[in-house]
Structure formats: structure tokens, C-alpha cells
Scaffold this active site. Structure first.
Site, PDB file in Angstrom:
ATOM      1  N   TYR A  14     -11.716 -29.175 -10.898  1.00 28.70           N
ATOM      2  CA  TYR A  14     -12.139 -30.810 -11.339  1.00 28.70           C
ATOM      3  C   TYR A  14     -11.537 -32.116  -9.567  1.00 28.70           C
ATOM      4  O   TYR A  14     -11.612 -32.423  -9.801  1.00 28.70           O
ATOM      5  CB  TYR A  14     -10.081 -31.364 -12.092  1.00 28.70           C
ATOM      6  CG  TYR A  14     -10.601 -30.378 -13.634  1.00 28.70           C
ATOM      7  CD1 TYR A  14     -11.532 -31.577 -14.159  1.00 28.70           C
ATOM      8  CD2 TYR A  14      -9.445 -30.038 -13.527  1.00 28.70           C
ATOM      9  CE1 TYR A  14     -11.768 -31.295 -15.450  1.00 28.70           C
ATOM     10  CE2 TYR A  14      -9.950 -29.422 -15.532  1.00 28.70           C
ATOM     11  CZ  TYR A  14     -10.839 -29.863 -15.904  1.00 28.70           C
ATOM     12  OH  TYR A  14     -10.381 -29.503 -16.999  1.00 28.70           O
ATOM     13  N   HIS A  19     -13.781 -38.937 -12.238  1.00 27.01           N
ATOM     14  CA  HIS A  19     -11.905 -38.668 -13.198  1.00 27.01           C
ATOM     15  C   HIS A  19     -10.671 -38.251 -11.968  1.00 27.01           C
ATOM     16  O   HIS A  19      -9.649 -38.982 -12.332  1.00 27.01           O
ATOM     17  CB  HIS A  19     -12.311 -37.281 -13.677  1.00 27.01           C
ATOM     18  CG  HIS A  19     -11.960 -38.190 -15.675  1.00 27.01           C
ATOM     19  ND1 HIS A  19     -11.301 -40.646 -14.728  1.00 27.01           N
ATOM     20  CD2 HIS A  19     -11.037 -38.045 -16.396  1.00 27.01           C
ATOM     21  CE1 HIS A  19     -10.955 -39.865 -16.474  1.00 27.01           C
ATOM     22  NE2 HIS A  19     -10.951 -38.960 -17.239  1.00 27.01           N
ATOM     23  N   TYR A  64      -3.034 -32.985 -17.016  1.00 23.94           N
ATOM     24  CA  TYR A  64      -4.096 -33.400 -17.248  1.00 23.94           C
ATOM     25  C   TYR A  64      -4.134 -34.368 -17.581  1.00 23.94           C
ATOM     26  O   TYR A  64      -3.233 -35.857 -17.832  1.00 23.94           O
ATOM     27  CB  TYR A  64      -4.734 -32.386 -19.048  1.00 23.94           C
ATOM     28  CG  TYR A  64      -5.671 -31.357 -17.988  1.00 23.94           C
ATOM     29  CD1 TYR A  64      -6.639 -30.484 -17.401  1.00 23.94           C
ATOM     30  CD2 TYR A  64      -4.107 -29.982 -18.025  1.00 23.94           C
ATOM     31  CE1 TYR A  64      -6.513 -29.686 -16.489  1.00 23.94           C
ATOM     32  CE2 TYR A  64      -4.700 -28.405 -17.659  1.00 23.94           C
ATOM     33  CZ  TYR A  64      -5.410 -28.232 -17.358  1.00 23.94           C
ATOM     34  OH  TYR A  64      -5.666 -27.437 -16.013  1.00 23.94           O
ATOM     35  N   ASN A  66      -5.570 -36.629 -20.071  1.00 27.41           N
ATOM     36  CA  ASN A  66      -4.847 -37.534 -21.463  1.00 27.41           C
ATOM     37  C   ASN A  66      -3.372 -37.491 -21.297  1.00 27.41           C
ATOM     38  O   ASN A  66      -3.232 -38.332 -22.474  1.00 27.41           O
ATOM     39  CB  ASN A  66      -5.620 -36.724 -23.085  1.00 27.41           C
ATOM     40  CG  ASN A  66      -7.337 -36.987 -22.657  1.00 27.41           C
ATOM     41  OD1 ASN A  66      -7.640 -37.480 -21.541  1.00 27.41           O
ATOM     42  ND2 ASN A  66      -7.715 -36.292 -23.675  1.00 27.41           N
ATOM     43  N   ASN A 112      -8.650 -42.645 -20.631  1.00 29.36           N
ATOM     44  CA  ASN A 112      -7.588 -41.764 -21.586  1.00 29.36           C
ATOM     45  C   ASN A 112      -6.364 -42.176 -21.235  1.00 29.36           C
ATOM     46  O   ASN A 112      -5.089 -41.603 -21.235  1.00 29.36           O
ATOM     47  CB  ASN A 112      -8.117 -40.278 -22.255  1.00 29.36           C
ATOM     48  CG  ASN A 112      -8.762 -40.726 -23.318  1.00 29.36           C
ATOM     49  OD1 ASN A 112      -8.929 -41.537 -24.445  1.00 29.36           O
ATOM     50  ND2 ASN A 112     -10.411 -39.778 -23.542  1.00 29.36           N
TER      51      ASN A 112
END
Length: 192
Positions: A14, A19, A64, A66, A112
Site C-alpha cells: 500500500y 489512499h 487498516y 476501515n 471509510n
């Protein structure tokens, strides 16, 4: 004391995705404050520094995206901080790429990570450094878009954007969100 949270996802897969701009800004803020991510607490990586005479914790939740609010809520509770002591840095699909905006409160816009933070801290009334990543191309899933990496051609504008976002977070700490918004958002408007 202030808590600055860069939202993102842990792991090399990531790194440098749209993001994860929150993590990128958190890294730069830590560097600017001569702080290192040496503490693991609240399911996050933490760095401690000082800015404007304030003790500042910089957080990168490792839950993470969320579930980011779990880390943030635990830290606020542990340190007995209020929403006025919180600054969250996140990617924003609604802002054009590389635009930086500072705001307090507002909706989550389908993000989120912000949904999770709002749920765990008791509402949306905290400072946010919004980092524009733009909208996905037609027929592309927004989730795939934000998890995509920046193009090579975007590296220079991305670096400039990260400098401005880091400065926005620092100003929010040092001046308070209301005064910092005047400076940050005026610069953003002047930049186009």
C-alpha cells in the site's frame, strides 16, 4: 497535547498509494519535528515531537483504513484529549489532485477511514487536512482507484502537495484549526 493521525493502510503493497497520503504526510511531519516512529501502542505506530510549545503525537494506525478509528479513539481516551486536540490527514476524492484543504467537521464523503474515526471519537468535529487525489476515470471502481499508485509523472506535484499538507498539519497544531484554515485555504485558493 495534540494528536495528528495520518490515515492509510500498513504494508509495502500500500506504500505510496493514493489512499496512503495520510501516512506520507505523517512521515514528513515526524521528520520535520525530529520525531521517530519508535512506539507501538493502540494498534498503531507513534512518534512523539513538539511543535509550537505543544507535545505532539503523530499516529499511523496499523488496523487498516476501515478500522482506523479504533486506534484514534483509544489514544484520545487514554490521553484524555478532546476533538479540538485531533488533526486527521486523509486522501479526498472530491478535491482535485494535489490540492490541500484544512477544515473542521463535515461529512465523511464515503471515506471509510473517516467513518471509523467519527464512530470511535464521538463525532466529526475535529480538524482534517484533506489531500486531493481527484476522481477515478469513468467506469473505474473508486476503491481500485484509491488503492492505485501515483504515476511517475505525478511525483513532482505529489511531493509539493505533501510539503503543503505537512505544513497545514503543523499550522493546525501551532495556531489552532480556525487560524490555520485562513492561511492554508487562502494559499490553496491562490494556487488555483
Amino acid at each position: 497535547m495534540k494528536l495528528v493521525v495520518g490515515l492509510g493502510n500498513p504494508g509495502p503493497e500500500y506504500a505510496r498509494t493514493r489512499h496512503n497520503v495520510g501516512f506520507l504526510v505523517a512521515d514528513r511531519l515526524a521528520l520535520a519535528l525530529r520525531a521517530e516512529f519508535t512506539l507501538r501502542k493502540f494498534a498503531s505506530e507513534l512518534a512523539e515531537g513538539r511543535a509550537g510549545g505543544e507535545r505532539v503525537w503523530i499516529m499511523k494506525p496499523q488496523t487498516y483504513m476501515n478500522h482506523s478509528g479504533e486506534s484514534v479513539g483509544s489514544a484520545l481516551h487514554f490521553w484524555k484529549l478532546g476533538l479540538e486536540d485531533l488533526v486527521v490527514v486523509h486522501d479526498d476524492l472530491e478535491l482535485e489532485p494535489f490540492r490541500v484543504q484544512l477544515k473542521v467537521g463535515g461529512g465523511h464523503g464515503g471515506h471509510n477511514g473517516l467513518k471509523s474515526v467519527n464512530a470511535h471519537v464521538g463525532g466529526p468535529d475535529y480538524a482534517r487536512v484533506r489531500v486531493g487525489v481527484g476522481r477515478p476515470p469513468p467506469r473505474m471502481d473508486p476503491a481500485d482507484y484509491v488503492l492505485g499508485r501515483f504515476a511517475k509523472a505525478d511525483e513532482a506535484p505529489l511531493e509539493e502537495c505533501l510539503v503543503r499538507a505537512t505544513e497545514a498539519a503543523r499550522l493546525a497544531i501551532e495556531l489552532g484549526a480556525a487560524k490555520a484554515m485562513n492561511q492554508v485555504n487562502r494559499r490553496a485558493s491562490a494556487a488555483g
